[in-house]
Design an enzyme around this catalytic site. Structure first.
Site, PDB file in Angstrom:
ATOM      1  N   ILE A 130      -1.090  -2.438   1.743  1.00  0.00           N
ATOM      2  CA  ILE A 130      -2.205  -2.586   2.153  1.00  0.00           C
ATOM      3  C   ILE A 130      -2.503  -1.119   2.812  1.00  0.00           C
ATOM      4  O   ILE A 130      -3.856  -0.823   2.947  1.00  0.00           O
ATOM      5  CB  ILE A 130      -3.019  -3.492   3.073  1.00  0.00           C
ATOM      6  CG1 ILE A 130      -2.191  -3.651   4.379  1.00  0.00           C
ATOM      7  CG2 ILE A 130      -2.811  -4.883   2.157  1.00  0.00           C
ATOM      8  CD1 ILE A 130      -2.886  -4.383   5.220  1.00  0.00           C
ATOM      9  N   TYR A 131      -1.534  -0.474   3.201  1.00  0.00           N
ATOM     10  CA  TYR A 131      -1.870   0.929   3.794  1.00  0.00           C
ATOM     11  C   TYR A 131      -2.525   1.875   2.731  1.00  0.00           C
ATOM     12  O   TYR A 131      -2.060   2.392   1.860  1.00  0.00           O
ATOM     13  CB  TYR A 131      -0.788   1.618   4.240  1.00  0.00           C
ATOM     14  CG  TYR A 131       0.066   1.057   5.477  1.00  0.00           C
ATOM     15  CD1 TYR A 131      -0.578  -0.224   6.098  1.00  0.00           C
ATOM     16  CD2 TYR A 131       1.264   1.274   6.008  1.00  0.00           C
ATOM     17  CE1 TYR A 131      -0.229  -0.880   7.243  1.00  0.00           C
ATOM     18  CE2 TYR A 131       1.855   0.686   7.046  1.00  0.00           C
ATOM     19  CZ  TYR A 131       1.282  -0.262   7.469  1.00  0.00           C
ATOM     20  OH  TYR A 131       1.861  -0.918   8.686  1.00  0.00           O
ATOM     21  N   SER A 132      -4.022   2.172   3.162  1.00  0.00           N
ATOM     22  CA  SER A 132      -4.608   2.969   2.107  1.00  0.00           C
ATOM     23  C   SER A 132      -4.549   2.424   0.589  1.00  0.00           C
ATOM     24  O   SER A 132      -4.574   3.266  -0.347  1.00  0.00           O
ATOM     25  CB  SER A 132      -4.155   4.468   2.189  1.00  0.00           C
ATOM     26  OG  SER A 132      -4.594   4.886   3.350  1.00  0.00           O
TER      27      SER A 132
END
Length: 342
Positions: free
Chosen positions: A61-63
């Protein structure tokens, strides 16, 4: 660089690892963290490897996957020199099954992470959160399948309660599935809740802490002072409400103690806050992040020295908070229920 075993496993990790939440910069939240591109990431990784920081942590989910993509591209040609850690469980998109720890989602999440990272295996795969709607037996059997397939090497969790983790460990023992050896957890001088339940559990069950946000969600950078406004470039302007909260007076009390120790040691506030964590029981590695080379080099200065017993005690006293029940009551039975020791 010092190396420690990851929990009760035979796998060693550096005491400082690099968190890549600043890679990619997609979306308002992650833009506030940073927007490191491949060229910049490659330079930061060069500095890490020179210092012995060989573990790099990311998440799907990071970026929206961009962090994994940037990390994979920046590591191209040197996969054998590094440890890659990633996470999944939180919702990735709007499709019904692309969330949680179901067999469907975990297999898809791992396969997609491998593509984005440009690798055929993940050294440490962690569940980003607890999924109460999927039986732990389904979760563990899926992770066992992925381990046997060679797609992941070790498993861990993040943001679990004590009973979440213990229920999972018990099921792993019952069915012969791989046990979790890592707990990626929030822990800092201004966030010591980890010590109440998860630290004793980690010591008892052989689960090593992989510490995220060791500088208290950006509050222990040395730039925040009593009676002064937030620095213009602080990410707290956009992210403060999304992270751990605390009274201002408590924060300033801890910062005052950090300033005293900084004057005694000649070290910076972040270096002291990181070094304090490295002396805590069960901590295997502390994730440091950096938007640029200067930040990274400053954080690397947290190793190679130790706070004195007196300085640790000063920081402990300044950051102490009242424990909720039953932890305050248990503290009175230290004869047979002692606090964990390193």
């Amino acid at each position: 660089m010092e190396y420690r075993h990851l929990g009760a496993s035979g796998f060693t990790v550096p005491v400082l690892s690099f968190g890549t939440g600043t890679f990619g910069g997609k979306g308002e939240f992650f833009q506030a963290w940073g927007s490191t591109d491949v060229a910049e990431a490659r330079r930061l990784i060069d500095i890490c490897l020179e210092a012995g920081v060989t573990m790099f942590d990311t998440a799907d989910i990071y970026s929206r996957g961009a962090s994994e993509e940037v990390l994979g591209a920046a590591l191209k040609g040197r996969r054998d020199q590094v440890i890659i850690s990633t996470k999944a469980t939180f919702r990735f998109d709007d499709t019904p099954n692309n969330v949680g720890s179901s067999r469907f989602h975990l297999i898809r999440a791992v396969d997609n992470a491998l593509k984005r990272l440009g690798t055929d295996y993940i050294d440490l795969f962690q569940l980003h959160g607890f999924d109460a709607k999927t039986p732990v037996e389904e979760v563990l059997s899926t992770l066992d399948t992925l381990v046997r397939a060679g797609k992941i090497r070790y498993t861990g969790v993040s943001n679990f309660s004590g009973w979440h983790l213990m229920k999972s460990q018990a099921a792993a023992d019952r069915y012969g599935y791989p046990r979790y050896v890592a707990n990626q957890t929030y822990y800092s001088l201004i966030g010591r809740d980890y010590e109440w339940e998860l630290m004793p559990l980690g010591q008892d069950q052989g689960v090593g802490a992989v510490v995220w946000s060791p500088l208290g969600w950006g509050r222990l950078t040395g730039k925040i002072r009593r009676g002064q406004p937030l620095p213009a470039n602080s990410r707290l302007h956009k992210t403060a409400d999304m992270g751990p909260q605390m009274p201002d007076e408590y924060l300033y009390r801890v910062i005052d103690a950090l300033d005293e120790v900084a004057e005694e040691t000649g070290k910076t506030v972040p270096q002291i806050a990181l070094n304090w964590l490295l002396q805590r029981p069960t901590v295997s590695t502390v994730l440091i992040g950096a938007r640029d080379e200067a930040q990274l080099r400053a954080n690397l200065g947290a190793v190679g020295w130790n706070l004195t017993t007196e300085q640790v005690a000063k920081l402990d006293a300044a950051s102490k908070v009242d424990r909720p029940y039953p932890y305050w009551h248990q503290a009175g039975f230290a004869e047979r229920n002692p606090f964990p020791t390193a």
